[in-house]
Write an enzyme that holds these catalytic residues in place. Structure first.
Site, mmCIF file in Angstrom:
data_model
loop_
_atom_site.group_PDB
_atom_site.id
_atom_site.type_symbol
_atom_site.label_atom_id
_atom_site.label_comp_id
_atom_site.label_asym_id
_atom_site.label_seq_id
_atom_site.Cartn_x
_atom_site.Cartn_y
_atom_site.Cartn_z
ATOM 1 N N GLU A 1 0.548 -1.045 -0.667
ATOM 2 C CA GLU A 1 0.297 0.270 0.382
ATOM 3 C C GLU A 1 0.634 1.420 0.351
ATOM 4 O OE1 GLU A 1 -3.189 -0.128 2.572
ATOM 5 O OE2 GLU A 1 -4.355 -0.948 1.034
ATOM 6 N N LYS B 1 -14.078 -0.685 -4.177
ATOM 7 C CA LYS B 1 -14.774 -0.394 -3.102
ATOM 8 C C LYS B 1 -15.769 0.616 -3.958
ATOM 9 C CE LYS B 1 -11.748 0.598 0.837
ATOM 10 N NZ LYS B 1 -11.593 1.876 2.091
ATOM 11 N N HIS C 1 9.866 -26.503 -0.898
ATOM 12 C CA HIS C 1 9.211 -27.305 -1.557
ATOM 13 C C HIS C 1 8.309 -26.897 -2.888
ATOM 14 C CE1 HIS C 1 12.372 -30.066 -0.233
ATOM 15 N NE2 HIS C 1 12.159 -29.070 1.263
HETATM 16 O O1 PA5 Z 1 -2.932 0.930 5.840
HETATM 17 C C1 PA5 Z 1 -4.159 1.714 5.606
HETATM 18 O O2 PA5 Z 1 -4.703 2.595 5.791
HETATM 19 C C2 PA5 Z 1 -4.976 0.774 5.560
HETATM 20 O O3 PA5 Z 1 -4.758 -0.606 5.333
HETATM 21 C C3 PA5 Z 1 -6.288 0.647 6.227
HETATM 22 O O4 PA5 Z 1 -5.997 0.089 7.393
HETATM 23 C C4 PA5 Z 1 -7.370 0.180 5.860
HETATM 24 O O5 PA5 Z 1 -7.954 -0.225 4.634
HETATM 25 C C5 PA5 Z 1 -8.253 -0.138 7.143
HETATM 26 O O6 PA5 Z 1 -9.382 0.852 7.540
HETATM 27 P P1 PA5 Z 1 -9.834 1.376 8.694
HETATM 28 O O7 PA5 Z 1 -9.098 1.768 9.565
HETATM 29 O O8 PA5 Z 1 -10.173 3.071 7.576
HETATM 30 O O9 PA5 Z 1 -10.863 0.650 8.926
#
Ligand code: PA5
Length: 427
Positions: free
Chosen positions: A274, A409, A295
């Site tokens: 990310e 989403k 393996h």
């Molecule tokens: O690293 C990030 O920002 C994302 O992976 C969020 O943690 C994830 O999308 C969950 O978001 P939220 O805490 O708003 O539910």
């Protein structure tokens, strides 16, 4: 800090001159990370600036959870659960409460399994969402809060620990309306950099682990990862990977030789995926558990397309005394291993594999770490967070946003008919 980079298996792929040539770019990346006044802020400052009062509050909540519950259900996804889960798998089990993670998928069977686990046992919820509106945890929370209400009636809200934004979002409002116990994710700390906030600290403490030692490890890493040159190990690690990336490597494989580190590798995938995968750039992060996956993936790593580089997490020798026993015969051909500790054989497998992968064209960085304990984990969390942020800046991207996560989403909301996302006018 106990972390040390071993670059033996980079020979022929990365030179000292190439590393030195990053001096200016590292200074620029460092400035971006510590802007505007050069002082650590947000997640960078968590190890040193987490208030004592907050730690006491988390420890008290963890104690209450342990006293009132056999089971804590941690509801969250992405950065809102992977750090805690990595810690709970990594650290040897303690006498705390059992913790299960849910709300990280939309699987009905997963939820039903967890609901079945609650039957006949005392349980509490820790719902974690910075935005408060992420679909997966929101659905799980609705179902599990209902189950909590059915079991505990008017007492249910006192069994909900809610970790969310300090001011905004649906969960924040629900805390007010329902009277949940509330913990905050600081505004300037993003999900995947939040393991050292109550996001990670509360479940880790509830499971019986020492969060002060975890922070002590992070403090020690913060001290050693502060300079703006390749002498800073976190920066050096980012530089090594950038050099490999610029030379055409496309995939980074995170590997470990202990199953308890598998979820930590998942945390790394999320952190790097990310943070660095945007604008058509970045190494694709993936993970393997060795020697198991030697393996399956081993063949590809050794002889497939030469697109991989590797980081191997090498923990300090396991103290287990388990050895290969004497059998009084050599029918299984293992006489040569008799009396040898499994920990030593595992270490030999690691060195043998690194040597083979390097020879086969997969440059391999060994990250030597300490023992399997809170302190080591704190060091690892902080080291990787700093290095990942610098990797992002070296790539010329913003390591703290995740615009690409929105597309699925939006599609899902449209297909499910969420108001505001349909093509047809709302009714
Ligand atoms: O690293 C990030 O920002 C994302 O992976 C969020 O943690 C994830 O999308 C969950 O978001 P939220 O805490 O708003 O539910």
């Amino acid at each position: 800090m106990s972390l040390v980079l071993n670059e033996t298996f980079l020979e022929g792929f990365v030179s000292q001159e190439e590393i030195a040539s990053y001096a200016q770019r590292l200074t620029a990346a460092h400035r971006q990370l510590y802007a505007p006044d050069g002082q650590p802020k947000g997640w960078l400052a968590l190890p040193t600036e987490t208030p004592e009062a907050l730690l006491c509050q988390i420890e008290a909540a963890a104690e209450k959870i342990q006293k009132t519950s056999d089971l804590l259900l941690v509801i969250g996804i992405g950065g809102s659960y992977l750090g805690a889960r990595a810690a709970l798998d990594f650290l040897p089990k303690k006498r705390g409460c059992q913790v299960l993670f849910i709300g990280n998928d939309i699987s009905a069977s997963h939820l039903e399994e967890v609901l079945a686990e609650c039957s006949g046992r005392e349980f509490s919820l820790n719902v974690i969402s910075k935005s408060g509106s992420t679909t997966e945890p929101a659905i799980a929370f609705r179902i599990l809060y209902r189950a909590l209400q059915e079991r505990y009636g008017g007492q249910a809200p006192q069994r909900v620990y809610c970790t969310t934004d300090p001011a905004d979002g649906i969960l924040r409002r629900m805390c007010e309306e329902e009277g949940f116990i509330r913990f905050e994710i600081p505004k300037d700390v993003g999900g995947r950099y939040s393991v050292l906030t109550p996001v990670g600290l509360l479940p880790i403490a509830a499971a019986g682990h020492n969060i002060r030692q975890l922070l002590a490890g992070a403090i020690s890493a913060a001290k050693d990862c502060r300079g703006n040159t390749p002498a800073n190990p976190a920066y050096r690690y980012a530089v090594l990977k950038d050099i490999l990336y610029q030379k055409g490597k496309q995939v980074e494989l995170f590997a470990a030789y202990e199953p308890f580190a598998a979820t930590l590798l998942q945390w790394l995938i999320q952190l790097y995926g990310e943070s660095c995968g945007k604008d058509g750039k970045g190494l694709f992060p993936t993970a393997a558990l060795f020697s198991t996956d030697l393996h399956s993936l081993g063949q590809y790593i050794q002889e497939g397309r030469r697109l991989l580089c590797e980081t191997v997490l090498c923990l300090q020798e396991d103290s287990s005394p388990l050895t290969v026993p004497a059998l009084g015969s050599n029918h299984d051909g293992l006489l040569y291993l008799e009396g040898k500790r499994l920990a030593d054989i595992n270490r030999t497998a690691m060195l043998a594999t690194a040597e083979a992968h390097h020879a086969g064209g997969t440059p391999t960085i060994l990250l030597m770490a300490g023992r399997r304990e809170e302190r080591t984990l704190g060091e690892l969390f902080y080291f990787f967070e700093v290095s990942c942020a610098i990797s992002g800046y070296l790539l010329g991207i913003n390591p703290f946003d995740q615009p690409g996560v929105e597309q699925y989403k939006t599609n899902m909301f449209r297909l499910l008919g969420k108001p505001g996302y349909t093509n047809t006018p709302e009714n």
